[in-house]
Enzyme design. Structure first.
Site, PDB file in Angstrom:
ATOM      1  N   SER A 147       0.865  -1.187   0.000  1.00 20.68           N
ATOM      2  CA  SER A 147       0.000   0.000   0.000  1.00 20.68           C
ATOM      3  C   SER A 147       0.897   1.230   0.000  1.00 20.68           C
ATOM      4  CB  SER A 147      -0.858   0.012   1.270  1.00 20.68           C
ATOM      5  OG  SER A 147      -1.517   1.257   1.433  1.00 20.68           O
ATOM      6  N   TYR A 161      -1.831  -0.532  10.618  1.00 20.68           N
ATOM      7  CA  TYR A 161      -1.986  -0.942   9.218  1.00 20.68           C
ATOM      8  C   TYR A 161      -0.713  -0.613   8.441  1.00 20.68           C
ATOM      9  CZ  TYR A 161      -3.914  -1.174   4.458  1.00 20.68           C
ATOM     10  OH  TYR A 161      -4.129  -1.476   3.136  1.00 20.68           O
TER      11      TYR A 161
HETATM   12  N1  LIG Z   1      -8.655  -0.682  -1.397  1.00 18.44           N
HETATM   13  C1  LIG Z   1      -7.602   0.082  -1.151  1.00 18.44           C
HETATM   14  O1  LIG Z   1      -7.704   1.322  -1.099  1.00 18.44           O
HETATM   15  C2  LIG Z   1      -6.251  -0.531  -0.955  1.00 18.44           C
HETATM   16  C3  LIG Z   1      -5.137   0.310  -1.015  1.00 18.44           C
HETATM   17  C4  LIG Z   1      -3.869  -0.240  -0.801  1.00 18.44           C
HETATM   18  C5  LIG Z   1      -3.745  -1.586  -0.555  1.00 18.44           C
HETATM   19  N2  LIG Z   1      -4.843  -2.384  -0.506  1.00 18.44           N
HETATM   20  C6  LIG Z   1      -4.667  -3.801  -0.208  1.00 18.44           C
HETATM   21  O2  LIG Z   1      -5.277  -4.564  -1.196  1.00 18.44           O
HETATM   22  C7  LIG Z   1      -5.599  -5.845  -0.687  1.00 18.44           C
HETATM   23  C8  LIG Z   1      -7.019  -6.214  -1.077  1.00 18.44           C
HETATM   24  O3  LIG Z   1      -7.901  -5.325  -0.442  1.00 18.44           O
HETATM   25  P1  LIG Z   1      -9.249  -4.806  -1.128  1.00 18.44           P
HETATM   26  O4  LIG Z   1      -9.147  -3.349  -1.215  1.00 18.44           O
HETATM   27  O5  LIG Z   1      -9.575  -5.588  -2.326  1.00 18.44           O
HETATM   28  O6  LIG Z   1     -10.284  -5.104   0.082  1.00 18.44           O
HETATM   29  P2  LIG Z   1     -11.547  -6.071   0.198  1.00 18.44           P
HETATM   30  O7  LIG Z   1     -12.520  -5.805  -0.890  1.00 18.44           O
HETATM   31  O8  LIG Z   1     -12.001  -5.917   1.614  1.00 18.44           O
HETATM   32  O9  LIG Z   1     -10.915  -7.498  -0.011  1.00 18.44           O
HETATM   33  C9  LIG Z   1     -10.136  -8.120   0.963  1.00 18.44           C
HETATM   34  C10 LIG Z   1     -10.025  -9.585   0.621  1.00 18.44           C
HETATM   35  O10 LIG Z   1      -9.221 -10.214   1.622  1.00 18.44           O
HETATM   36  C11 LIG Z   1      -9.899 -11.356   2.057  1.00 18.44           C
HETATM   37  N3  LIG Z   1      -9.562 -11.692   3.436  1.00 18.44           N
HETATM   38  C12 LIG Z   1      -9.661 -10.927   4.544  1.00 18.44           C
HETATM   39  N4  LIG Z   1      -9.297 -11.630   5.628  1.00 18.44           N
HETATM   40  C13 LIG Z   1      -8.948 -12.864   5.187  1.00 18.44           C
HETATM   41  C14 LIG Z   1      -8.498 -14.041   5.817  1.00 18.44           C
HETATM   42  N5  LIG Z   1      -8.301 -14.117   7.154  1.00 18.44           N
HETATM   43  N6  LIG Z   1      -8.253 -15.129   5.047  1.00 18.44           N
HETATM   44  C15 LIG Z   1      -8.445 -15.074   3.721  1.00 18.44           C
HETATM   45  N7  LIG Z   1      -8.861 -13.998   3.060  1.00 18.44           N
HETATM   46  C16 LIG Z   1      -9.120 -12.904   3.797  1.00 18.44           C
HETATM   47  C17 LIG Z   1     -11.369 -11.062   1.900  1.00 18.44           C
HETATM   48  O11 LIG Z   1     -12.091 -12.274   1.701  1.00 18.44           O
HETATM   49  P3  LIG Z   1     -12.990 -13.030   2.804  1.00 18.44           P
HETATM   50  O12 LIG Z   1     -13.575 -11.969   3.688  1.00 18.44           O
HETATM   51  O13 LIG Z   1     -14.002 -13.735   1.957  1.00 18.44           O
HETATM   52  O14 LIG Z   1     -12.047 -13.949   3.497  1.00 18.44           O
HETATM   53  C18 LIG Z   1     -11.374 -10.279   0.604  1.00 18.44           C
HETATM   54  O15 LIG Z   1     -11.416 -11.138  -0.502  1.00 18.44           O
HETATM   55  C19 LIG Z   1      -5.357  -5.758   0.825  1.00 18.44           C
HETATM   56  O16 LIG Z   1      -4.101  -6.344   1.133  1.00 18.44           O
HETATM   57  C20 LIG Z   1      -5.308  -4.271   1.076  1.00 18.44           C
HETATM   58  O17 LIG Z   1      -4.559  -3.939   2.225  1.00 18.44           O
HETATM   59  C21 LIG Z   1      -6.095  -1.886  -0.717  1.00 18.44           C
END
Ligand SMILES: NC(=O)c1ccc[n+]([C@@H]2O[C@H](COP(=O)([O-])OP(=O)(O)OC[C@H]3O[C@@H](n4cnc5c(N)ncnc54)[C@H](OP(=O)(O)O)[C@@H]3O)[C@@H](O)[C@H]2O)c1
Length: 252
Positions: A147, A161
């Protein structure tokens, strides 16, 4: 045919954690559309099965494996399922993550634990699960989703975080240096991207701040999926080490 116009993703076996929503779901769709055989992991198996059905309907290859990345044995089972179904593992997208934000002095220690368990230990367990297979193959690619909060400390609500995302970058750089010939490592560091992640804060003031920030800035999840595709589609001797992408409007 030169490498630049060949499809270097077709046929690759790609595991994507956190594939049930957001960036992971979009990455799975983009990789599968280019011919990758995708292995989808997350806890919400119903969502994974729906995505598998959609990818197969479109002519792609996909399987789903219910996985909690905070449990090492789940990652071992995931890697074994990928090898059983498709014979190898070319790519791991270590994407699953959580972002419950709050100031340190609110002492939401259970949320700190969960953030560390998913965002750091989950990434390490993923690496541990695929590295032996990749070493045996003599090739592989680990894409770790960090991130911009892994580049700058996201105070006053995102310190823990940020700590996990700094850790992901440190682990990735160390792995890149140690993994040796044939194994590629990419860090992808996005800014604000539209997904469910922004709704993960139980602290009301932090949640309101996050909402305002995302409402002002967020870009679609496929912005990151395209960055992942770019890294994966390079020739085997080219390692895209790091990609940082933000909404144009985002200052942080
Ligand atoms: N969105 C942003 O602004 C942003 C920015 C920078 C980085 N990121 C990073 O991008 C990645 C994906 O995030 P996203 O934005 O797509 O968020 P999201 O829509 O909330 O997706 C998160 C994913 O992680 C899974 N997850 C959470 N806890 C888990 C566990 N214990 N075991 C297995 N899977 C788990 C969730 O699936 P289940 O709940 O079905 O398990 C979901 O598929 C993360 O690492 C986040 O930190 C996001």
């Amino acid at each position: 045919m030169t490498a630049s116009i060949q499809n270097l993703i077709a046929g690759k076996v790609a595991i994507i954690t956190g594939a049930s929503s957001g960036l992971g779901e979009s990455a799975a769709r983009h990789l599968a559309a280019r011919g990758a055989r995708v292995v989808l992991a997350a806890r919400r198996a119903d969502r994974l099965h729906q995505l598998v059905a959609e990818i197969r309907e479109a002519g792609g290859e996909a399987i789903a494996v219910a996985t909690d990345v905070s449990r090492r044995e789940d990652l071992e089972r995931l890697a074994a399922a990928a090898v059983e179904a498709f014979g190898r593992i070319d790519v791991l997208v270590n994407n699953a993550g959580v972002m419950p934000l709050s100031p340190i002095d609110k002492l939401r220690v259970d949320e700190w634990d969960r953030t560390i368990d998913v965002n750091i230990k989950g990434v390490l367990y993923g690496i541990a699960a695929v590295l032996p297979q990749m070493k045996a193959q003599g090739s592989g690619h680990i894409v770790n989703i960090a991130s911009v909060a892994g580049l700058k400390v996201f105070t006053p609500i995102g310190t823990v975080y940020s700590a996990t995302k700094f850790a992901v970058r440190a682990i990735s750089e160390g792995l890149r240096a140690e993994a040796g010939d044939g194994i590629r490592v990419t860090i992808v560091s996005p800014g604000a991207v539209e997904s469910e992640l922004q709704f993960g804060s139980s602290d009301p003031e932090s949640a309101a701040g996050v909402k305002a920030f995302y409402d002002a800035n967020q870009i679609p999840a496929d912005s990151v999926a395209r960055a992942i595709v770019y890294a994966v589609e390079q020739p085997a001797n080219v390692d895209i080490n790091e990609i940082v992408l933000r909404p144009v409007s985002q200052e942080f």
